[in-house]
Motif scaffolding. Sequence first.
Motif, PDB file in Angstrom:
ATOM      1  N   CYS A 273       0.919  -1.006  -0.018  1.00  0.00           N
ATOM      2  CA  CYS A 273      -0.048   0.071  -0.099  1.00  0.00           C
ATOM      3  C   CYS A 273       0.772   1.294  -0.021  1.00  0.00           C
ATOM      4  O   CYS A 273       0.771   2.241  -0.878  1.00  0.00           O
TER       5      CYS A 273
ATOM      6  N   ILE B  10       0.641   3.951  -3.064  1.00  0.00           N
ATOM      7  CA  ILE B  10       0.516   5.356  -2.808  1.00  0.00           C
ATOM      8  C   ILE B  10       1.559   6.359  -3.007  1.00  0.00           C
ATOM      9  O   ILE B  10       1.489   7.405  -3.754  1.00  0.00           O
TER      10      ILE B  10
ATOM     11  N   TYR C  87       3.903   6.204   7.699  1.00  0.00           N
ATOM     12  CA  TYR C  87       2.852   5.374   7.169  1.00  0.00           C
ATOM     13  C   TYR C  87       1.727   5.883   7.448  1.00  0.00           C
ATOM     14  O   TYR C  87       0.784   5.688   6.498  1.00  0.00           O
TER      15      TYR C  87
ATOM     16  N   MET D 144       0.579   8.770   5.265  1.00  0.00           N
ATOM     17  CA  MET D 144       0.376   8.612   3.939  1.00  0.00           C
ATOM     18  C   MET D 144      -1.034   8.437   3.641  1.00  0.00           C
ATOM     19  O   MET D 144      -1.615   8.739   2.274  1.00  0.00           O
ATOM     20  N   PRO D 145      -1.966   7.527   4.100  1.00  0.00           N
ATOM     21  CA  PRO D 145      -3.246   7.486   3.575  1.00  0.00           C
ATOM     22  C   PRO D 145      -4.057   9.156   3.720  1.00  0.00           C
ATOM     23  O   PRO D 145      -4.839   9.262   2.779  1.00  0.00           O
TER      24      PRO D 145
ATOM     25  N   ASN E   5      -2.453  11.773   3.279  1.00  0.00           N
ATOM     26  CA  ASN E   5      -1.740  12.225   2.425  1.00  0.00           C
ATOM     27  C   ASN E   5      -2.602  11.986   0.779  1.00  0.00           C
ATOM     28  O   ASN E   5      -2.950  12.895   0.145  1.00  0.00           O
ATOM     29  N   ILE E   6      -2.775  10.871   0.554  1.00  0.00           N
ATOM     30  CA  ILE E   6      -3.319  10.409  -0.685  1.00  0.00           C
ATOM     31  C   ILE E   6      -5.009  10.828  -0.663  1.00  0.00           C
ATOM     32  O   ILE E   6      -5.323  11.196  -1.887  1.00  0.00           O
ATOM     33  N   ILE E   7      -5.479  10.657   0.474  1.00  0.00           N
ATOM     34  CA  ILE E   7      -6.930  10.992   0.080  1.00  0.00           C
ATOM     35  C   ILE E   7      -7.177  12.532  -0.025  1.00  0.00           C
ATOM     36  O   ILE E   7      -7.957  12.839  -0.913  1.00  0.00           O
TER      37      ILE E   7
ATOM     38  N   HIS F 257      -8.271   2.968  -5.437  1.00  0.00           N
ATOM     39  CA  HIS F 257      -8.303   3.870  -4.290  1.00  0.00           C
ATOM     40  C   HIS F 257     -10.051   4.188  -3.614  1.00  0.00           C
ATOM     41  O   HIS F 257     -10.885   4.140  -4.553  1.00  0.00           O
ATOM     42  N   PRO F 258     -10.115   4.142  -2.705  1.00  0.00           N
ATOM     43  CA  PRO F 258      -9.274   4.608  -1.430  1.00  0.00           C
ATOM     44  C   PRO F 258      -8.971   3.246  -0.494  1.00  0.00           C
ATOM     45  O   PRO F 258      -8.578   3.369   0.583  1.00  0.00           O
TER      46      PRO F 258
ATOM     47  N   ALA G 156      -5.655   3.042   0.978  1.00  0.00           N
ATOM     48  CA  ALA G 156      -5.356   4.117   2.040  1.00  0.00           C
ATOM     49  C   ALA G 156      -6.099   3.414   3.151  1.00  0.00           C
ATOM     50  O   ALA G 156      -5.408   3.466   4.514  1.00  0.00           O
TER      51      ALA G 156
ATOM     52  N   LEU H  78      -4.200   2.238   6.718  1.00  0.00           N
ATOM     53  CA  LEU H  78      -4.522   2.880   7.879  1.00  0.00           C
ATOM     54  C   LEU H  78      -4.935   1.923   9.090  1.00  0.00           C
ATOM     55  O   LEU H  78      -4.271   2.188  10.114  1.00  0.00           O
TER      56      LEU H  78
END
Lengths: 126, 473
Positions: free
Chosen positions: B75, B79, B381, B384-385, B387-389, B409-410, B413, B417
């Motif tokens: 993941c 991402i 880490y 990161m979720p 961030n990408i969302i 996606h998502p 992410a 998490l």
Amino acid sequence: MTRYVPPKQSRFGQILDVAILLLLTIGALYIPLWLGFAGSTLVGESPQNPTWESLGQNPVMVEQWNGLGFTDASAASEIISSRFNYSFSVIELLVMIVVVIGYYALILRFSEKEYRDVIDEKFNGQ
Amino acid sequence: MSQLNDTAIGAKVDAAVTASEKVGLLRVLGPAHVWALGVGIVLVGEYMGWNFAVGKGGAYAALIACWFAGLLYTCVAMIDSEVTSTVAAAGGQYTQAKHIIGPLMAFNVGLYLVFAYTMLEAANAITVGFLIDTVAAMTGHEGLDQRPFIILAIMFLAWLNYRGVLATLTFSLVITAVAFSAILVLFVATSPVFGDSPWRHADLVTDLPYGWLGVLAAMHFGLWFYLGIEGTTQAAEEVRSPARALPFGTLAGIMTLLIAATLTWYVCVGLMPWEYLGQSGVPLFDAARLSGSMGLMVLLGIGTMFATLASANGCINDASRAWFAMGRDHYLPAWFGAVHPVYRTPYRSIIFLVPIALIFALGAPLDQVITFSILSGLLTYTFMPLNIILFRRKWPLDTIKRGYVHPFHPLPALALLCLCAVAFFAIFLGYGSQLVAMLSFYIVVSLWFHFRRYRYVHRAAQFTMPWPKPRGY
């Protein structure tokens, strides 16, 4: 839109900032170590006069222990007998959850405020 | 009149920023170097550290942790590849956070990266010293002082990094390839393919000694199988084609590591009782010892040495880039944002981080240093979720051209998490006080940054990507 002009930092101020950061970093690792809070310790006592059988080791395991330099059971006894203690209190767990969530909430909130200034100056000021 | 003055000041600020960036980092790296940077940092995790997961929960727990951590890092790689193929600048996740979430998050992410890599570098140096001590003891020289070797390893690699990125990562490429090949050779040579195999899985692999709680606890060191793969993004400003090389190098890296991690687990648990394996300092070297082959022992000794050096080398590279990027943006004193006029490396950052790595390598136990590194990685880490969302929300797919778009996606992410939450719990089980101490540290430095340091930072100049205005602002 007024563009923000940061003040010039003195050399002493720069050194002071790095020193503060360093002090906090070293403190974060070493304070738990000095206070004896860090790390999960192995618990359990070695039995008196242990044998490979009493330690629950089969012949293949014994052969491998020998290959690793442990020629008698008493030498390996401490390694085999020790166990981690995973008991914990719910309150401690809740404190950890609150600290983790609170930390990210704090960062996201302050970041958002700063980010809006950046975007305003970058895009709305042009 | 006032507006004119503001415009003039703004132009001066932009000119000053441009001038300071005039001597930039060199774009000389290809996908193979990106692979070497990622795998080089991480491969040492197969040579030492992962096996503490066996101690935490037994052999099967370590395997489950290895695969779940593999999922976590898949993941991460997916991402990271999408965002980095768009944000091609030194600093990696730090630069991503700066453009997507905000300055304070970026400052924190920059520190996570510096500490994760500097602690990993310290752990590598400790292992170099331990390995040399072990070999010395085996040859009849008991009680060797490890400290000179620790200092020498860090100083040599820092010097290499100082002299140029191409030589540094080419060196990493060669020694990483040797270290990875050594694992493959050990697996093949000890397998039943060539006659009698020393593997004894049926007799050595036991049930879960701590039950399923041990499986959760094993996730702590399960991360060590892959920790650092996200460092590939630090090379973004030095690769010739970031949009192609970074996703390719990162995803090839995670596949390499998944293979290496599974092979390592299989060989080691088939040769050592789990109680020993769970506390071993150099498990693959021990596995080679038990194979009874002197050739394998020498090869895995060299493999361990090379893996630790490649990892420390990549860590110096990555930590210095993150520190440099923060200096360039004035998040730290601007003095750190300098590039060497001849070697085109962030030389001041490289030199500055040397004594910090030494303080930890010479003064703290290995498991504590590893935990410090893992915690910093885990905080990255968890970012990161988010961030990408936010990235997809602020710049949907039709607004910015990406070099790579990660699928589903998502879901990655959300999976990331959840796995991070499990890893936090795993660390809490053994190292809760360190977790709270470290978070307290980040809270204090965040307040320091927001209320003191941020006043020295230009606002608009932080946003350097040629992107449109984010949606919702």
